[in-house]
Design an enzyme around this catalytic site. Structure first.
Site, PDB file in Angstrom:
ATOM      1  N   HIS A   1     -13.697   5.113   8.053  1.00 49.48           N
ATOM      2  CA  HIS A   1     -12.872   3.876   7.633  1.00 49.48           C
ATOM      3  C   HIS A   1     -13.351   3.355   6.217  1.00 49.48           C
ATOM      4  CE1 HIS A   1     -10.798   0.239   9.302  1.00 49.48           C
ATOM      5  NE2 HIS A   1     -10.616   0.096   8.120  1.00 49.48           N
ATOM      6  N   ILE A   2     -13.165   4.079   5.184  1.00 50.25           N
ATOM      7  CA  ILE A   2     -13.732   3.707   3.964  1.00 50.25           C
ATOM      8  C   ILE A   2     -12.675   3.677   2.838  1.00 50.25           C
ATOM      9  CG2 ILE A   2     -15.880   4.980   4.040  1.00 50.25           C
ATOM     10  CD1 ILE A   2     -14.510   7.342   2.423  1.00 50.25           C
TER      11      ILE A   2
ATOM     12  N   ILE B   1       0.953  -1.293   0.004  1.00 49.88           N
ATOM     13  CA  ILE B   1       0.107   0.087   0.029  1.00 49.88           C
ATOM     14  C   ILE B   1       0.750   1.304   0.064  1.00 49.88           C
ATOM     15  CG2 ILE B   1      -1.686   1.441   1.391  1.00 49.88           C
ATOM     16  CD1 ILE B   1      -2.956  -1.500   2.075  1.00 49.88           C
TER      17      ILE B   1
ATOM     18  N   ARG C   1      13.464  -2.431   3.384  1.00 48.48           N
ATOM     19  CA  ARG C   1      12.765  -3.246   2.166  1.00 48.48           C
ATOM     20  C   ARG C   1      13.406  -2.859   1.111  1.00 48.48           C
ATOM     21  NH1 ARG C   1       9.623  -6.419   5.468  1.00 48.48           N
ATOM     22  NH2 ARG C   1       8.614  -5.168   7.234  1.00 48.48           N
TER      23      ARG C   1
ATOM     24  N   ARG D   1      -4.560   1.821  10.657  1.00 50.13           N
ATOM     25  CA  ARG D   1      -5.311   1.524  11.914  1.00 50.13           C
ATOM     26  C   ARG D   1      -5.377   2.632  13.101  1.00 50.13           C
ATOM     27  NH1 ARG D   1      -7.680  -1.617   9.105  1.00 50.13           N
ATOM     28  NH2 ARG D   1      -8.154  -4.044   9.277  1.00 50.13           N
TER      29      ARG D   1
HETATM   30  O1  LIG Z   1      -9.350  -1.683   7.090  1.00 47.03           O
HETATM   31  C1  LIG Z   1      -9.574  -2.494   6.100  1.00 47.03           C
HETATM   32  C2  LIG Z   1      -8.710  -3.774   6.286  1.00 47.03           C
HETATM   33  O2  LIG Z   1      -8.282  -4.052   6.932  1.00 47.03           O
HETATM   34  O3  LIG Z   1      -9.420  -4.514   4.879  1.00 47.03           O
END
Ligand SMILES: O=CC(=O)O
Length: 359
Positions: free
Chosen positions: A324-325, A195, A219, A276
């Site tokens: 949380h979208i 990500i 990394r 998170r």
């Molecule tokens: O927060 C969303 C997920 O962990 O998929």
């Protein structure tokens, strides 16, 4: 609180099998179903996953038929009793209590999420339960939303639309609603994974000058693709104009974004969190925002979720909070649902899952 009759109405057995003329299941179907592995699905997941489970003919699954209200814990503990597999989302705590309630038949837990901090991995490992999750399919959607949140925060878009709608828009002003731009900036990534790389790839065309990252270890392969430099956590805080938290929540990262980190950031810096809520100490973040220690924060995740509307962070103009979208596109949520269903079926067959957590 949900009464149990309401709760019971939410539960439906979805067999996808033929009915006899009286509307009941034919006895041969009933016999077959009773021998199939039993699965409990804790949420009305998007249709692609449900279709895969239904069309597989391999499982007899029961569904908590709501997306608006999570299955109450008491109900969940009853519903998992004797199941062979569980398909859950991130609102369900899969801990020792739940695994005890499920009993020894439980072989597979498949979560429709990339995050797995809601799962007690030690307990799962101890019991030999395999775990599926849904990375990769959501990377694009999460990266896209992170960029949107970063720009919304840095260019003060929520404040700006509010001013435009409520009469605050006077004459054109030279410093009114000024923000911070990405061009020539240093972007820091806390926790470089798929990500983080996807975010950097999207930000690079905005003429970012430098990407840096901090993690438990360098990394090099991932970093090479975005030409990112490995730095210490302190250096990440000190040098970043934009600092994006992209790390998993683990005991090591819990509240890693705290007073110490914020105090090292520039007062022109923007903090973004789409990982998170638990990686942030929210009291410390509030303090940093309220005192101008940092310029702004964009949060897609909080503790708790939902964040109470009375929470102090909601009083700050320089804090943008989303519910949380990050992965919430139709394509991605369906892909997550399908992947969770396929992981579960493969796990039950004793095959390697498409995406399985190494415990
Ligand atoms: O927060 C969303 C997920 O962990 O998929």
């Amino acid at each position: 609180m949900w009464s149990s009759s309401v709760a019971l109405r939410r539960l439906q057995r979805i067999a996808g099998t033929p009915l006899n003329v009286a509307g009941g299941l034919t006895s041969s179907v009933q016999r077959k179903m009773s021998t199939l592995p039993r699965v409990f699905v804790t949420r009305q997941i998007p249709p692609e996953g449900l279709k895969i489970l239904r069309d597989s003919g391999q499982v007899n699954f029961e569904l908590w038929d709501s997306d608006d209200v999570p299955v109450p814990r008491k109900e969940l503990l009853e519903k998992v009793r004797g199941v062979d597999a569980l398909l859950c989302v991130l609102t369900e705590k899969v801990d020792a209590e739940l695994l005890e309630a499920a009993g020894p038949k439980l072989k597979v837990v498949s979560t429709m999420s990339v995050g797995f901090d809601h799962l007690s991995l030690e307990e799962l490992k101890r019991r030999g339960i395999r775990v599926g999750y849904t990375p990769d399919v959501l990377t694009d959607a999460v990266a896209e939303l992170t960029v949107a949140l970063l720009l919304t925060t840095s260019r003060r878009l929520i404040e700006a639309t509010h001013e435009a709608k409520t009469g605050g828009w006077g004459t054109w002003r030279t410093l009114w609603l000024c923000g911070h731009e990405l061009a020539n900036s240093t972007v820091g990534i806390l926790g470089l994974g798929r990500i983080g790389v996807a975010i950097a790839e999207r930000l690079a065309p905005f003429k970012v000058k430098k990407f840096i990252y901090a993690d438990v270890a360098p990394r090099p392969e991932l970093a090479a693709s975005i030409n990112a430099e490995y730095v210490s956590l302190d250096e990440l805080a000190e040098r970043s104009d934009f600092l994006a938290a992209c790390c998993a929540l683990t005991p090591e990262t819990k509240e890693i974004c705290n007073r110490r980190l914020f105090s090292k950031m520039k007062n022109t810096s923007i903090f973004i969190n789409t990982s998170r809520g638990g990686v942030v100490n929210q009291e410390d973040l509030y303090e940093a925002l309220a005192t101008g220690q940092i310029a702004g924060a964009g949060l897609d995740v909080t503790v708790p979720e939902p964040l109470p509307t009375t929470h102090p962070l909601f009083t700050l103009k320089n804090c943008v909070i989303l519910p949380h979208i990050a992965s919430a596109s139709y394509t991605t949520r369906n892909a997550m649902s399908a992947l969770a269903a396929n992981n579960l079926l493969l796990g039950l067959q004793g095959e390697p899952m498409i995406r399985e957590l190494k415990l």
